[in-house]
Each structure stands twice: as structure tokens, then as C-alpha cells.
Design an enzyme around this catalytic site. Structure first.
Site, mmCIF file in Angstrom:
data_model
loop_
_atom_site.group_PDB
_atom_site.id
_atom_site.type_symbol
_atom_site.label_atom_id
_atom_site.label_comp_id
_atom_site.label_asym_id
_atom_site.label_seq_id
_atom_site.Cartn_x
_atom_site.Cartn_y
_atom_site.Cartn_z
ATOM 1 N N ASP A 49 35.548 44.060 38.267
ATOM 2 C CA ASP A 49 35.924 43.378 39.460
ATOM 3 C C ASP A 49 35.972 44.350 40.457
ATOM 4 O O ASP A 49 36.063 45.575 40.256
ATOM 5 C CB ASP A 49 37.473 42.624 39.347
ATOM 6 N N ASP A 64 37.763 44.322 43.947
ATOM 7 C CA ASP A 64 38.953 44.671 44.774
ATOM 8 C C ASP A 64 39.979 44.942 43.685
ATOM 9 O O ASP A 64 40.266 44.280 42.687
ATOM 10 C CB ASP A 64 39.563 43.376 45.541
HETATM 11 O O1 LIG Z 1 40.083 36.077 42.635
HETATM 12 P P1 LIG Z 1 39.611 37.188 42.719
HETATM 13 O O2 LIG Z 1 37.991 37.350 42.187
HETATM 14 O O3 LIG Z 1 40.392 38.240 42.044
HETATM 15 O O4 LIG Z 1 39.379 37.812 44.121
HETATM 16 C C1 LIG Z 1 40.632 37.561 44.879
HETATM 17 C C2 LIG Z 1 40.236 38.182 46.254
HETATM 18 O O5 LIG Z 1 39.879 39.197 46.330
HETATM 19 C C3 LIG Z 1 39.706 40.060 47.609
HETATM 20 O O6 LIG Z 1 40.912 39.958 48.074
HETATM 21 C C4 LIG Z 1 41.838 41.166 47.530
HETATM 22 O O7 LIG Z 1 41.387 42.362 48.175
HETATM 23 C C5 LIG Z 1 41.512 42.380 49.651
HETATM 24 C C6 LIG Z 1 41.080 43.711 49.984
HETATM 25 O O8 LIG Z 1 41.748 44.635 49.177
HETATM 26 C C7 LIG Z 1 43.098 42.259 50.027
HETATM 27 O O9 LIG Z 1 43.357 42.194 51.176
HETATM 28 C C8 LIG Z 1 43.541 40.771 49.346
HETATM 29 O O10 LIG Z 1 44.866 40.966 49.749
HETATM 30 C C9 LIG Z 1 43.117 40.726 47.962
HETATM 31 O O11 LIG Z 1 43.753 39.387 47.373
HETATM 32 C C10 LIG Z 1 38.947 39.101 48.378
HETATM 33 O O12 LIG Z 1 38.592 39.541 49.879
HETATM 34 C C11 LIG Z 1 39.300 37.651 48.308
HETATM 35 O O13 LIG Z 1 38.238 36.966 49.203
HETATM 36 C C12 LIG Z 1 39.388 37.348 47.193
HETATM 37 O O14 LIG Z 1 39.640 35.656 47.242
#
Ligand SMILES: O=P(O)(O)OC[C@H]1O[C@H](O[C@H]2O[C@H](CO)[C@@H](O)[C@H](O)[C@H]2O)[C@H](O)[C@@H](O)[C@@H]1O
Length: 147
Positions: A48, A50
Site C-alpha cells: 500500500d 500511504d
Molecule cells: O482505503 P485505502 O486504500 O487505505 O486509502 C485510504 C486513503 O489513503 C490516502 O489517505 C491517507 O493518506 C493521506 C496522506 O498521508 C492522509 O492525509 C489521509 O488522512 C489518509 O487517510 C488517500 O489520500 C485517500 O484518497 C484514501 O482514501
């Protein structure tokens, strides 16, 4: 807060986390077991973006991965077919900026394959994604592109 039938107060997040870790131990502390389980098997790596390759930050557009992490991913991709997902396919590809990897977006329905796989596994990784896609939604066919 409830985990596996056990009730935890909101102040006992540590307790809930401890219980969760017993069931899902960190790979870093289980590396010997992972190596043993992998013996004789073909390995592919699915990462993954993030919070795995980049730190979690407030602005998703600033979730840059470090060069040390980039070097680590490049090196491991020489050993195993390596796939990264978690954002749109183009976004994660731009963040990572490495060739020879599989990039998947749109909840793995949008897959980009390398022209030359680091190992001879060019079909196995997409097949895994197909499995995942079928598990999530059997009616949608993914877009696959060779880069
Ligand atoms: O459902 P996932 O595939 O795990 O993705 C979830 C989200 O990931 C990203 O957001 C996450 O990282 C961001 C940057 O560090 C942070 O700002 C956020 O709080 C985290 O949830 C991505 O930007 C989202 O679009 C995804 O939904």
C-alpha cells in the site's frame, strides 16, 4: 470499543492494540517465520502507498516517500515482482517514480504492468489482482496497460 468480543474503554486503546497485535504481529518481528514459510514458494510483494511507503500527512498531495524508501523498493523489486496500490494508478506511479513495478489504482481495477518484469512473473501479479477484483466486484473488468 470492542475487539474480538472483549470490551475496551476508549482510554484503553493500548489494550485493544496489544490484543490486535497478538493476532496480527508486525512483519518486522516475525521475519524468521516469514522466511521459513516462504521457502520453496514464489513470492510477490504487494504494498500500500500511504502509511506504508510514505508517512501519513495532512495533505495527501504532500505524502512523499523518502529516497531511502525508494531505493529499498527498487532493490526488492529486483528480487520479487512488486505491486503498489492505494491511490489512483497515475498518482501512485508519480509518487513512487520507479520503473519495473506494477501499479494499481481504483481499488485494483486499474492495473499498470511493467514491460519487463524483474522476474518471470508477468502474468501472476495481474492474476492476483483479477482474483482480488472478482472478490470485490465480479461485474467490473479492469483496465490493464503495459508501460
Ligand atoms: O482505503 P485505502 O486504500 O487505505 O486509502 C485510504 C486513503 O489513503 C490516502 O489517505 C491517507 O493518506 C493521506 C496522506 O498521508 C492522509 O492525509 C489521509 O488522512 C489518509 O487517510 C488517500 O489520500 C485517500 O484518497 C484514501 O482514501
Amino acid at each position: 470499543m470492542k475487539y474480538k468480543g472483549n470490551e475496551f474503554s476508549p482510554n484503553d486503546a493500548d489494550g485493544a492494540y496489544h490484543n490486535w497485535m497478538l493476532e496480527y504481529p508486525s512483519a518486522l518481528t516475525s521475519i524468521e517465520q516469514i522466511v521459513n514459510n516462504a521457502k520453496g514458494k514464489r513470492i510477490a510483494l504487494f504494498l500500500d502507498y500511504d502509511g506504508t511507503l510514505s508517512p501519513i500527512v495532512d495533505n495527501p498531495d504532500h505524502a512523499f516517500m523518502s529516497n531511502a524508501m525508494r531505493v529499498a523498493v527498487r532493490n526488492i523489486a529486483k528480487c520479487f515482482p512488486t505491486a503498489i496500490s492505494g491511490r489512483s494508478r497515475e498518482k501512485v506511479r508519480k509518487f513512487v517514480g520507479l520503473k519495473g513495478l506494477y501499479y494499481a489504482g481504483n481499488h485494483v481495477m486499474d492495473i499498470m504492468c511493467p514491460v519487463q518484469s524483474p522476474a518471470d512473473h508477468t502474468t501472476e501479479v495481474p492474476n492476483y489482482f483479477f482474483f482480488l477484483r472478482n472478490y470485490v466486484n465480479p461485474t467490473i473488468f479492469p483496465y490493464i496497460q503495459v508501460i
